[in-house]
Structure formats: C-alpha cells, structure tokens
Design an enzyme around this catalytic site. Structure first.
Site, mmCIF file in Angstrom:
data_model
loop_
_atom_site.group_PDB
_atom_site.id
_atom_site.type_symbol
_atom_site.label_atom_id
_atom_site.label_comp_id
_atom_site.label_asym_id
_atom_site.label_seq_id
_atom_site.Cartn_x
_atom_site.Cartn_y
_atom_site.Cartn_z
ATOM 1 N N ASP A 74 0.712 -1.222 -0.045
ATOM 2 C CA ASP A 74 0.079 -0.159 -0.069
ATOM 3 C C ASP A 74 0.890 1.441 -0.038
ATOM 4 O O ASP A 74 0.490 2.522 -0.588
ATOM 5 C CB ASP A 74 -0.874 0.089 1.175
ATOM 6 C CG ASP A 74 -2.122 -1.088 0.970
ATOM 7 O OD1 ASP A 74 -2.265 -1.454 -0.196
ATOM 8 O OD2 ASP A 74 -2.907 -1.203 1.993
ATOM 9 N N ASP A 149 -4.041 9.926 4.481
ATOM 10 C CA ASP A 149 -4.272 10.721 5.689
ATOM 11 C C ASP A 149 -3.105 11.896 5.795
ATOM 12 O O ASP A 149 -1.868 11.717 5.043
ATOM 13 C CB ASP A 149 -4.219 10.012 6.990
ATOM 14 C CG ASP A 149 -3.172 8.830 7.280
ATOM 15 O OD1 ASP A 149 -1.986 9.216 6.886
ATOM 16 O OD2 ASP A 149 -3.319 7.865 7.706
#
Length: 293
Positions: A74, A149
C-alpha cells in the site's frame, strides 16, 4: 471498441528483490502482448539493466501512460497516487506487501487479472484525496496531496502537543494530545483504524478527525463532510511534525497552521470485476474468523 490502454507504466517498491522479480516478469508479460511498457525512474534504478524498457521520472511518466501498474504494498500505491493524481491515470495494484488494502490483486493471480483488466473487464472507482498546506503567516511552506491521511504528531518529543482546531472558521476545541489524524475514507482503514477511528466506506463523502492519545476522555473521533476546511494551529511552546501518507516529514513550529481540504482531483483505481469492498475487509481484518480453540 478500441483498447483504451496502449502505454503502461510500471512502478514498484525500491530495493526489494522479490518485487524486482515480479516487475520484470510483469514487464515481459505486457511487452509480449504488444503493450508499450515504461518504468518509473527510481523503480528502474533498483532493477539495474531494464532494457528494452524506457525509464522515466514521474513528471514525464504521467504524461505518456494510459495505465499505471503498481507492484508492492500500500505504501508504494500511496506514493504513486500522490505523484500521478494530476495526470488522471488509473492505477492497478499487485500486492507484494503485508496487508494490501489498496494493492488488491494477489501476486499469483497477477497475469490473469491484468489480462481481464486490459480487455476492459474491470470495476473503476474514484477515491477522494486530501490537499494539505502548511502555512507560516501568509507564506505556504509546503503543499501536498494524501490518499490515506495527513497527520500532525509530537514527533520525537516525549510530551504532548497543544493545538487549536477550527472547521470552516468555526472554533471546535483546543486539544492536548499526541496529535491528530485527518483521514479520507480510504485512510480510515490505515493509521486511523489503529487509533480507534471509524471505518468509512469509500463512497462516503467524509473526512475523519481522529485524536491521538488525547488528554481528555471525551475527545472522540468525528466525521465531517468533505466540503469543509480544517485548520490546525500549533500553540506557543510546542513543536510538531506533519506527515502526508506517512511519507516524508515537515516540521511544524508554534503559530504554524495546517490547512486541510478535499483535493479537487481524486485517484482512479481499477479493480478486477469480482472485487468486493466488504470481502476485502473480511479478509484483511479477519472478520467472521472462528476463535482458535
């Protein structure tokens, strides 16, 4: 219907022998089927001799490819998304990492699933991104996108930081804590999840605010509409670090303001036809697993 994908970029985790082997295998697979294959420059440098494939930096790669195939975990996908968001290039992820919330194609199914996607048999979704700006007075010190984020934390300091939070100019609270996670729905299953934040379906138009170890039992995660503007002002006597998708570190000084909004562009993800978000959650989070006796 004409094939929309003729030129394909390959991006992989650097300095990984396992990923390097998978990249070379994927490049040859695509080349043998007549696709023009380009390799991201830093990825190519870790492969050594990548002939006959051309290596290009992200800025040029994004203008010359119709599809990006990411081989890794990821983190590799997050980095690629931030670099390619301005080029509107769809991304496909082949998982060579530990979890794989975003790189959802298993390595042993890569060629079969890629063949299906290249033939037009896929699901496409657009995931929202954040745009963060660190302000010092009227000056923008840095500006960056994030797919997961944007995090403000105490960095290497051993004590909590204190900051003032506003949403659309309205004062919310002053908080003492280890920091704050500002997460997209995609990022709700990343760092925010470990901090007891909510899981947001990717179709939700929201942004999650998740405090890190707040010095108040009533400081709870909050989900906001993604059309709002969030500002975090670091108060005097404190220093902090800002991270975009956990990659890179920007120092935040007293009086600095971190302004966060939904980015105008999102990232396009292509999934195999059989992809299901809830099946992915069951697998990665081990839902429905029977307790071990």
């Amino acid at each position: 219907m004409a094939n929309p994908f003729t030129s394909i970029g390959l991006i992989g985790k650097h300095q990984s022998a396992e990923v390097a082997a998978a990249l070379v295998e994927t490049a040859r697979f695509l080349h043998e089927r007549g696709y023009h294959v380009l390799i991201e420059a830093e990825t190519a440098s870790s492969l050594g001799n990548c002939a006959p494939f051309t290596a290009l930096p992200y800025a040029r790669l994004g203008t010359q490819i119709d599809l990006a195939v990411i081989v890794g975990g990821d983190g590799t996908m997050l980095n690629a998304a931030r670099h390619l968001v301005h080029h509107d290039v769809p991304l496909v992820g082949i998982n060579q990492g530990r979890v794989g919330f975003l790189t959802d194609i298993p390595r042993d199914e890569a060629q079969e699933r890629l063949s299906e996607i290249l033939a037009g048999d896929y699901q496409e979704e657009v995931r929202s991104m954040l745009l963060g700006q660190l302000l010092r007075g009227d000056k923008v010190l840095t500006s960056s996108h994030a797919l997961n984020d944007i995090v403000v934390n105490k960095g290497d300091l051993g004590r909590m930081i204190e900051f003032r939070l506003t949403v659309d100019g309205a004062y919310v609270y002053t908080q003492r804590s280890d920091g704050m996670i500002v997460a997209t729905p995609t990022g709700s299953t990343a760092y925010a999840l470990s901090a007891n934040g909510p899981i947001l379906h990717p179709g939700v138009d929201g942004i999650a605010l998740v405090p890190l170890c707040p010095h108040a039992l009533t400081a709870r995660p909050v989900t906001l509409p993604d059309r709002c503007t969030i500002e975090i002002e670091l108060l005097p006597g404190h220093m902090a670090d800002v991270h975009f998708d956990g990659q890179g570190r920007i120092e935040m000084l007293p009086g600095d303001v971190l302004r966060i909004q939904r980015a105008q562009r999102g990232v396009r993800l292509l999934h195999p036809r059989q992809y299901c978000y809830f099946a992915m959650l069951r697998e990665k989070l081990h839902w429905s697993a029977l307790p071990r006796g």
